[in-house]
Design a protein around this motif. Structure first.
Motif, PDB file in Angstrom:
ATOM      1  N   GLN A  34       1.899  -1.512   2.962  1.00  0.00           N
ATOM      2  CA  GLN A  34       0.471  -1.728   2.706  1.00  0.00           C
ATOM      3  C   GLN A  34      -0.360  -1.164   3.848  1.00  0.00           C
ATOM      4  O   GLN A  34      -0.011  -1.316   5.017  1.00  0.00           O
TER       5      GLN A  34
ATOM      6  N   GLN B 118      -7.705   3.343   0.976  1.00  0.00           N
ATOM      7  CA  GLN B 118      -8.363   2.060   1.113  1.00  0.00           C
ATOM      8  C   GLN B 118      -7.416   1.080   1.793  1.00  0.00           C
ATOM      9  O   GLN B 118      -6.198   1.128   1.574  1.00  0.00           O
TER      10      GLN B 118
ATOM     11  N   GLU C 198      -4.284  -0.875  -0.023  1.00  0.00           N
ATOM     12  CA  GLU C 198      -3.509  -0.143  -1.020  1.00  0.00           C
ATOM     13  C   GLU C 198      -2.034  -0.151  -0.624  1.00  0.00           C
ATOM     14  O   GLU C 198      -1.681  -0.101   0.547  1.00  0.00           O
TER      15      GLU C 198
ATOM     16  N   SER D 148       2.284   0.781  -1.702  1.00  0.00           N
ATOM     17  CA  SER D 148       3.246   1.632  -2.391  1.00  0.00           C
ATOM     18  C   SER D 148       4.642   1.171  -1.998  1.00  0.00           C
ATOM     19  O   SER D 148       4.833   0.537  -0.955  1.00  0.00           O
TER      20      SER D 148
ATOM     21  N   THR E  61       3.965   4.943  -6.299  1.00  0.00           N
ATOM     22  CA  THR E  61       2.812   4.150  -6.740  1.00  0.00           C
ATOM     23  C   THR E  61       2.766   4.171  -8.264  1.00  0.00           C
ATOM     24  O   THR E  61       3.620   4.767  -8.919  1.00  0.00           O
TER      25      THR E  61
END
Length: 448
Positions: free
Chosen positions: A167, A180, A183, A185, A202
């Motif tokens: 993150q 951002q 966000e 993955s 993602t």
């Protein structure tokens, strides 16, 4: 033309233009911001107010804002230019990412580099360890269709190291996507030190990148940084083991020592006399149990060397004990020793078994030359046993060679232990930690 050839001078190559930059004010706080990636930049993060701005919007729309309790100090300042792999790059973005393992956050830094001719590269840093990263030119292939335990990239295997949800926790500068804070993955790392493959997944895409471990000193020199280099902590996934480079030199030295030991042993074999100086056949009778026997005198010549006494007996589910003494006829010095020859055999549960043997060998080291004889006092439980004695002088021994081989084996074992320990600590933070050597010892004790 006068018939003479003329040298053709090629036109000078165009000098690369300096990367262009664009400045504007942050719509959130009015602070000055600089865009270095130009058309390739899609967002920029303001370090003053935490606003993340959409550069592709003509009104510079604020995508999001974030408040960070910690204002991170970059080790390589934004706007710094440096040379890596012979190419000049500029640091244009910085972000922090984190994963959570068993309730503990682990954070690392990522620096976005830009070159108008080469595109984007990344530098990642965790605990003083750095990787130089770029997108892969080919998609790595899994070892099997239903497993990503090992992937192959350009024919090289990369075992899986770790998978976790990463993150974004902090951003600064510009990026080629609308980044951002928050966000996330799924990141899977595969290693083949000094290389590391990363797979970021993602909802929209899967991106592969290849990284190479790079020494901090190389970065500090490339970017001409004056700050102290932070110390390394632990062992990084892609950190090359310094012991791997030593392997060839170690095996070369061991080979040299092996050949030297083999040459010395060959000299021993060549110059040893290995001479039979006495032999005789004898018989033990129970009626003569208390009687000692004395052999004929035999000559031991040459330098002080070993004497080997070989004995054989016709024992069959019986034994004979020979109390022997090698005595110097002139000085009376004696070498006393005893040997037992026993041989038993039979059947137990339908299977045959045997124990002992019908021959024996005794070695007396460094016996001076001279005239000697053997005194033999036999003892046995059987009524009659035949036995024979052979005496050899200056018999070549392999003990030196095997002791040398044992000594040579110590360092490879120590080297293997150090190399395995390095890998043990590397993999200790992965999804596939190695077992400690103590666990194998404990298991062996339990089996016993």
């Amino acid at each position: 033309m006068d018939g003479k050839s003329e040298a053709i001078i090629p036109p000078p190559l165009p000098t690369p233009t300096q990367p262009q930059v664009k400045a504007f004010q942050c719509p959130g706080c009015g602070g000055a911001l600089t865009i270095r990636g130009l058309e390739q930049t899609e967002s920029i993060a303001c370090g003053s107010c935490g606003s993340i701005i959409d550069i592709t919007d003509e009104n510079f729309r604020i995508i999001s804002t974030f408040q960070s309790r910690i204002k991170h100090q970059t080790l390589i300042p934004l706007g710094s230019r440096g040379k890596l792999r012979g190419e000049t790059f500029e640091v244009i973005g910085y972000l922090r990412r984190k994963i959570n393992v068993e309730g503990i956050d682990y954070e690392w830094s990522e620096y976005l580099l830009f070159n108008p001719y080469k595109g984007f590269r990344w530098l990642s840093e965790y605990n003083g360890h750095w990787n130089y990263i770029k997108s892969t030119s080919n998609t790595p292939k899994p070892q099997s269709s239903d497993s990503l335990s090992t992937v192959y990239y350009l024919g090289q295997p990369f075992p899986h190291f770790q998978t976790a949800a990463a993150q974004v926790s902090y951003v600064l500068g510009e990026f080629y996507w609308r980044v951002q804070v928050g966000e996330s993955s799924q990141v899977s790392d595969y290693i083949s030190p000094p290389l590391i493959l990363s797979r970021e997944c993602t909802e929209k895409e899967v991106v592969w990148s290849i990284g190479e471990y790079i020494e901090p000193k190389t970065l500090w020199e490339g970017f001409q940084l004056k700050t102290p280099i932070p110390p390394k902590i632990g062992i990084a996934p892609s950190q090359p083991s310094p012991l791997v480079a030593q392997a060839r030199g170690i095996w070369k030295i061991l080979l040299i020592f092996f050949l030297v030991a083999l040459f010395i042993q060959a000299l021993f074999l060549l110059f040893s006399a290995n001479k039979l100086v006495y032999q005789d056949q004898m018989a033990f009778h129970l009626a003569d149990k208390e009687k000692a026997r004395v052999t004929e005198v035999f000559e031991l010549t040459g330098r002080p060397s070993n004497v080997v006494i070989k004995s054989k007996a016709t024992v069959d589910n019986s034994w004979i004990y020979l109390n022997l003494a090698l005595i110097n006829e002139e000085t009376g010095n004696a070498y006393d020793f005893g040997r037992e020859i026993s041989y038993y055999h039979g059947y137990d549960g339908g299977e045959s078994w045997s124990e002992g043997g019908t021959s024996d060998e005794a070695v007396l080291s460094s016996v001076p030359p001279g005239r000697y004889y053997l005194r033999i006092e036999p003892d046995a439980a059987a009524s009659s046993i035949n036995y024979s004695i052979q005496v050899y002088r200056d018999v070549p021994s392999w003990s030196f060679f095997f002791m040398a081989m044992g000594g040579l084996a110590v360092y490879p074992l120590f080297y293997w232990w150090r190399r395995r320990t390095f890998e043990y600590y590397r993999w200790s933070e992965s999804d596939h930690p190695m077992k400690a050597l103590s666990s194998f010892v404990s298991k062996a004790d339990e089996d016993d």
